[in-house]
Design a protein around this motif. Structure first.
Motif: not given
Length: 597
Positions: A69, A99-100, A103, A108, A124, A147-148, A150-151
């Motif tokens: 992470t 997201s790859r 996270r 980011d 992307s 994305n954060e 979701s992680s």
């Protein structure tokens, strides 16, 4: 803005590098292709996006199977940055999805800022509306937040499911040595479960059995297992044949998974897996390990019950230092082995205490036990006064209980009257609720006191009685003990044993008793010094704990100083001839339990 334009000016081409990543090995090892399914799929989409940009791929960086992470945990990304610094022909870094790439928002922002300083754009392959326009940057920021979330949400979901699995007895960690992961088919369903390793399981059981005897160190158990054929699985890190390491074996011996327990978030649950060992064997192993740790013994080769308890009297007398005595086995040219204790100060050339044969040290310690016994007159006086004090306390306790019970009944009456007033509407509801709440608080306080009618004196009396029995004939008791029991007895009675040699070359041992033994011996000395009638109650009150409030009634015989119970001592030499009572205290020792325990 100028800095960004300056960074863009260093770019001399329109090439791109691909950055591909999966989070775990499970996403890699899922196909005949060593890369699995995800990475080739990402590569196809990235190359497709590169052709749309009329850009040529000049390098590819892959982070396979690393659940990271943070960018600090991605070596391939760091290598990519180094590559970009050295190759100004690269204009783009293309990823499958944001997201790859990252996270969390912080990584980011840092990673995008790093690329921008190099004049490189992040592209992307899937989210094509992400660009350098204000709208594109806003969408990028929103996706970073999503994305954060979701992680984090995924991590919480996994944590919850792991907790539920643990509560149901499932194994949530990698199986320890001695067990194997397997899959069973139950009603057509594939169920992951754990079985005992038929090859290594018996060796792990043997390790517990050997260590529980107290005759082996962890090193010696590991060597014994290797000699009997235990071999650890080979892997990329350890391709050669090897036995179990000492550190890993120590972790095994401390792990209650082997007696059937699952640990999750500091909670214990009964596991579904088959225990390798019974609970009493595990408890005995913990007792042996704790006794060695309590003495701070760092034994690697030679074992002796005095190690960790025996100190140099010469260093203490001459320099006030506390230095441990070490065991040495010396072998002469005829193969005869001689065992000695010597001070570790000899390593620093500051101690002149000669080497002391272990047999002489053992005899001197036995003589010490004869000096710490309680006289029969002192024991009789203490027991008599204990009985008197307990009787006085019981009378006081009965009075207090009667008072508290009367007050509780009065509160019940007040509560019933208020409820009647509430039903009649005679008083405002707010006042009635406030008074009922106050009554509830008073009842809780009185109930607590009723359960807390000072049993600390009775518990302390049990402790004193245990001490009196233990030192009624300590030398005979010590002689009946095996080595492990002697170690525990030494640690229970003495803070330190100091061995020295007098001017005539005779071995002398002084000691410092632990409490409450020290206070009791002081009381005995004072009684013997007086010519008048003994005044044991004064000394008793110095030994017994001061009365205190407790959240629950104390359990008889509980404490935290001496732990002489357990499977190892059951049926041992602790019984007095002609008595059916064990010379033991409760499971947690001599001192009374408090609310903090």
């Amino acid at each position: 803005m100028k800095q960004k334009q300056k960074a863009m000016q260093r770019i001399t081409g329109d090439d791109y590098v691909a950055y591909l990543r999966v989070s775990s090995r499970g996403q890699v090892n899922t196909d005949y292709n060593p890369e699995g399914v995800s990475i080739p799929a990402q590569r196809v989409k990235v190359e497709e996006r590169g052709r749309e940009l009329s850009s040529t791929k000049v390098a590819e960086f892959v982070d396979p199977g690393r659940s990271a992470t943070s960018i600090d945990q991605r070596p391939e990304f760091q290598q990519m940055i180094d590559y970009l610094r050295e190759h100004p022909n690269v204009r783009y870094v293309i990823v499958y999805m944001l997201s790859r790439f990252a996270r969390n928002r912080l990584d980011d922002a840092i990673m995008v800022a790093t690329l921008e300083k190099l004049g490189v754009r992040l592209i992307s392959a899937v989210e094509k509306n992400i660009d350098d326009t204000p709208t594109g940057r806003m969408l990028h920021g929103m996706l970073a937040v999503i994305n954060e979330y979701s992680s984090n949400q995924s991590a919480e979901d996994i944590k919850y499911k792991m907790g539920q699995k643990a509560k149901n007895g499932g194994t949530i960690t990698r199986t320890p040595v001695g067990y194997l992961n397997t899959i069973e088919i139950v009603d057509g369903r594939r169920v992951r479960t754990v079985i005992v390793d038929p090859m290594r399981g018996p060796f792990i059981r043997l390790a517990f059995e050997l260590y529980a005897t107290g005759e082996y160190t962890v090193d010696e158990v590991a060597q014994e297992l290797y000699d009997r054929g235990l071999r650890m699985p080979r892997n990329a890190r350890y391709p050669e044949e090897r036995g179990i390491s000492t550190n890993r074996l120590y972790v095994v011996l401390r792990d209650d998974y082997y007696c059937g327990w699952i640990t999750h978030d500091d909670e214990k649950y009964k596991g579904r897996h088959t225990p390798l060992i019974p609970q009493d064997l595990f408890d005995q192993v913990q007792m042996v390990a704790d006794s060695r740790n309590s003495a701070r013994e760092k034994r690697r080769i030679h074992h002796h019950e005095l190690k960790g308890s025996l100190f140099c009297g010469s260093c203490r007398r001459g320099r006030g230092e506390r230095r441990r005595m070490i065991v040495q086995h010396a072998t002469n040219r005829h193969g005869n082995v001689y065992r000695y204790f010597f001070c570790n100060g000899r390593f620093d050339h500051i101690c002149e205490l000669p080497y002391i044969p272990i047999e002489q040290a053992e005899e001197a310690i036995e003589d010490v036990y004869a000096t710490v016994r309680f006289a029969s007159e002192f024991i009789a006086t203490m027991r008599s006064d204990l009985a008197t004090m307990i009787d006085e306390q019981q009378a006081t306790t009965k009075l207090l209980q009667a008072q508290l019970t009367k007050q509780l009944r009065a509160l019940d009456t007040k509560e019933n009257n208020l409820i009647d007033l509430a039903a009649d509407g005679s008083l405002p509801q707010g006042k009635i609720k406030a008074r009922l709440q106050e009554i509830t608080k008073q009842r809780d306080r009185l109930t607590t006191r009723l359960h807390d009618v000072d049993e600390s004196l009775a518990t302390g009396a049990e402790i004193i009685e245990a001490c009196l029995q233990l030192l009624q004939d300590p030398q005979a008791l010590y002689r009946r003990c095996n080595d492990q029991q002697r170690r525990q007895l030494n640690q229970a009675l003495f803070e330190a044993l100091y061995i020295d040699e007098d001017s005539n070359g005779n071995i002398r041992v002084s000691h410092k008793l632990r409490e409450p033994f020290g206070i009791l011996h002081t009381a005995q000395s004072q009684q013997q010094a007086r010519t008048g009638p003994p005044e044991a109650p004064a000394s008793l009150r110095a030994v017994l704990p001061a009365p205190k409030r407790q959240s629950a009634p104390p359990q008889p015989g509980t404490g935290a100083v001496l732990q002489l119970t357990g499977a190892a001592l059951a049926g041992g030499p602790w019984k007095v001839p002609g008595s059916n009572e064990l010379l033991m205290v409760g499971d947690t020792g001599f001192e009374p339990v408090t609310s903090s325990v």
